[in-house]
Design a protein around this motif. Structure first.
Motif, PDB file in Angstrom:
ATOM      1  N   LEU A  71       0.728  -1.212  -0.070  1.00 61.77           N
ATOM      2  CA  LEU A  71       0.071  -0.029  -0.112  1.00 61.77           C
ATOM      3  C   LEU A  71       0.858   1.373  -0.065  1.00 61.77           C
ATOM      4  O   LEU A  71       0.255   2.521  -0.528  1.00 61.77           O
ATOM      5  N   TYR A 102     -13.608  -8.915   8.208  1.00 61.46           N
ATOM      6  CA  TYR A 102     -14.264  -7.950   7.579  1.00 61.46           C
ATOM      7  C   TYR A 102     -15.731  -8.167   7.038  1.00 61.46           C
ATOM      8  O   TYR A 102     -16.173  -9.056   6.604  1.00 61.46           O
ATOM      9  N   LEU A 111      -6.840  -5.065   0.241  1.00 63.14           N
ATOM     10  CA  LEU A 111      -6.418  -4.460   1.442  1.00 63.14           C
ATOM     11  C   LEU A 111      -6.698  -2.793   1.524  1.00 63.14           C
ATOM     12  O   LEU A 111      -7.473  -2.365   2.485  1.00 63.14           O
ATOM     13  N   ALA A 112      -6.514  -2.307   0.542  1.00 68.23           N
ATOM     14  CA  ALA A 112      -6.908  -1.044   0.148  1.00 68.23           C
ATOM     15  C   ALA A 112      -8.401  -0.638   0.508  1.00 68.23           C
ATOM     16  O   ALA A 112      -8.998   0.204   1.166  1.00 68.23           O
ATOM     17  N   GLN A 164      -9.331  -1.117   4.437  1.00 64.28           N
ATOM     18  CA  GLN A 164      -8.908   0.018   4.830  1.00 64.28           C
ATOM     19  C   GLN A 164      -9.695   1.065   4.799  1.00 64.28           C
ATOM     20  O   GLN A 164     -10.152   1.859   5.678  1.00 64.28           O
ATOM     21  N   SER A 199     -13.009   0.835   6.873  1.00 59.66           N
ATOM     22  CA  SER A 199     -12.556   0.014   8.045  1.00 59.66           C
ATOM     23  C   SER A 199     -13.421   0.181   9.226  1.00 59.66           C
ATOM     24  O   SER A 199     -13.394  -0.371  10.271  1.00 59.66           O
ATOM     25  N   SER A 207     -14.790  -2.992   9.559  1.00 61.83           N
ATOM     26  CA  SER A 207     -13.835  -4.155   9.937  1.00 61.83           C
ATOM     27  C   SER A 207     -14.237  -4.414  11.355  1.00 61.83           C
ATOM     28  O   SER A 207     -13.889  -3.624  12.228  1.00 61.83           O
ATOM     29  N   THR A 231      -7.973  -7.916  12.676  1.00 58.03           N
ATOM     30  CA  THR A 231      -7.033  -8.946  12.194  1.00 58.03           C
ATOM     31  C   THR A 231      -7.113 -10.176  12.888  1.00 58.03           C
ATOM     32  O   THR A 231      -6.762  -9.869  14.403  1.00 58.03           O
TER      33      THR A 231
END
Length: 434
Positions: free
Chosen positions: A85, A298, A420-421, A424, A427, A430, A433
């Motif tokens: 990223l 997520y 991932l982008a 995020q 988020s 989310s 993790t």
């Protein structure tokens, strides 16, 4: 944009300039970068250097080696590639990316020293890392080879310890189409009488021959160091810097590939560094690497992100998945580069995946098209459910899955970075993790 106009510009400005400043994206060879490194007095670092090459598992080995060194209270500079990223992921000290401003200042210094010499994007990054590590006076430097070994930019440095994690078929256009030829390129990081650690259980003869020819202090997995694993535990044994045998007590197994973890431990012991078994277990069980069997929850769904992009990597990925069964279905989001062995890579996962979704990377020139990937899966008697950009695919997957299912995202760094982008950027939904 002229070179001089980049003074005091942002990292994004620098990276845009670097992307178009050299006529070739990949320009293997060490003459140009070595000349600039010599001008910058970078060729003989004060720090001890560990250089890691290999087809798969090198990033994990680099991360584990650095984490163990840091656990022993040394300052450690790490240079890896590519990033997911943010560019600063490539240059880290003590587990944290360095500041953008520090990278920009290094780029400016390199630009001034390079003068008439044109360098690639990767060469600038390699020199920037070395400049920063010198400025910060780190104790150890851990370098990840970008492509091959013999002609890779990091090979301008004579490492104290060379590591080769694995040899598999990848980057055939640059490295060759068989393990013997590829092995010889990877072994280009070896030096006369150097300490050498090899984590490939069946190393090509070219590696064995060169290691012997150079009279390296070679340590091979399966003979000089090894591990045994049962369920969620493992046990390591190897050699000390004095050649004595060492066996550690049974420990909780790390999340990252065990051959790479075993090699990292062997490096630590060959450096004469002593850590307690408790320190080793704590360090290795807590070390993670983005995009390597990375689990993220997520919107109440389990995503598993992995940059696996060649047959050996997807075989390992499938083994990890098979050992981690679920009660629901498995969905996959995939995109791959056109120059990869896509069919063999995908074949390792078709028995485990219930539905396939294709990520459109049309903005990446090297990416395989949706049509090509669709044909690849059809040749494996597998249908594609849908395709599109990452926002579209994740929205659809959240609609058709339930919390008992899992969603795989794999095939390249670009694929994992897109997921991932998205996560995020959203988020707030989310749940963390795993």
């Amino acid at each position: 944009m002229k070179r001089s106009s980049l003074t005091d510009r942002s990292l994004a400005d620098w990276l845009r300039w670097l992307e178009q400043s050299h006529p070739k994206e990949i320009d293997l060879g060490l003459d140009r970068i070595r000349k600039v490194a010599e001008r910058l007095d970078l060729l003989k670092p004060r720090a001890k250097v560990i250089t890691v090459a290999g087809t798969n598992g090198k990033g994990s080995c680099v991360t584990a080696t650095a984490a163990l060194l840091h656990a022993a209270e040394f300052s450690v500079g790490v240079y890896t590639s590519p990033h997911l990223l943010h560019y600063a992921e490539r240059i880290q000290i003590n587990g944290k990316p360095v500041a953008d401003e520090m990278i920009c200042a290094a780029f400016e210094e390199i630009s001034n020293s390079a003068a008439e010499i044109s360098l690639t994007y990767f060469e600038y990054g390699t020199l920037a890392a070395l400049v920063i590590f010198k400025q910060q006076n780190v104790d150890f430097i851990v370098l990840e080879v970008g492509l091959g070994g013999r002609l890779d930019a990091v090979n301008i440095i004579d490492a104290n310890i060379a590591v080769i994690t694995s040899i598999a078929i990848d980057h055939q256009d640059w490295l060759g189409d068989n393990r013997e030829v590829i092995g010889r390129e990877k072994a280009g990081i070896l030096r006369e009488q150097q300490v050498f650690v090899c984590a490939d259980e069946n190393p090509p003869e070219t590696i064995l021959d060169l290691a012997a020819q150079l009279n390296t202090q070679a340590h091979f997995i399966g003979s000089d160091f090894l591990f045994t694993a049962e369920k969620n535990t493992w046990q390591w044994s190897g050699k000390s810097s004095f050649g004595n045998s060492i066996t550690l007590p049974q420990m909780h197994a790390p999340h990252l590939p065990l051959p790479s973890m075993a090699a990292a431990l062997q490096v630590i012991y060959l450096l004469g560094i002593e850590l307690t078994s408790e320190q080793i277990e704590s360090t290795l069980t807590n070390v993670n690497l983005a995009g390597r069997f990375q689990k993220i929850v997520y919107c109440d769904r389990e995503f598993i992100l992995d940059v696996a992009h060649n047959p050996a990597a997807t075989e390992y990925f499938s083994t990890r998945l098979a050992a981690d069964p679920i009660s629901g279905n498995t969905y996959a989001v995939v995109a791959m580069m056109s120059d990869k062995d896509r069919i063999a890579s995908l074949a390792n996962l078709t028995p485990l995946v219930d539905q396939w979704f294709l990520l459109d990377l049309k903005n990446i020139p090297r990416a395989a098209t949706i049509a090509a990937l669709t044909q690849d899966l059809l040749s494996l008697d597998t249908q594609v459910e849908d395709s599109g950009d990452i926002d579209i695919l994740i929205s659809k997957l959240l609609a058709v899955t339930n919390p008992k299912d899992r969603i795989l995202v794999f095939g390249s760094f670009f694929t994992v970075a897109a997921a991932l982008a998205h996560i995020q950027a959203n988020s707030s939904a989310s749940r963390g993790t795993l």
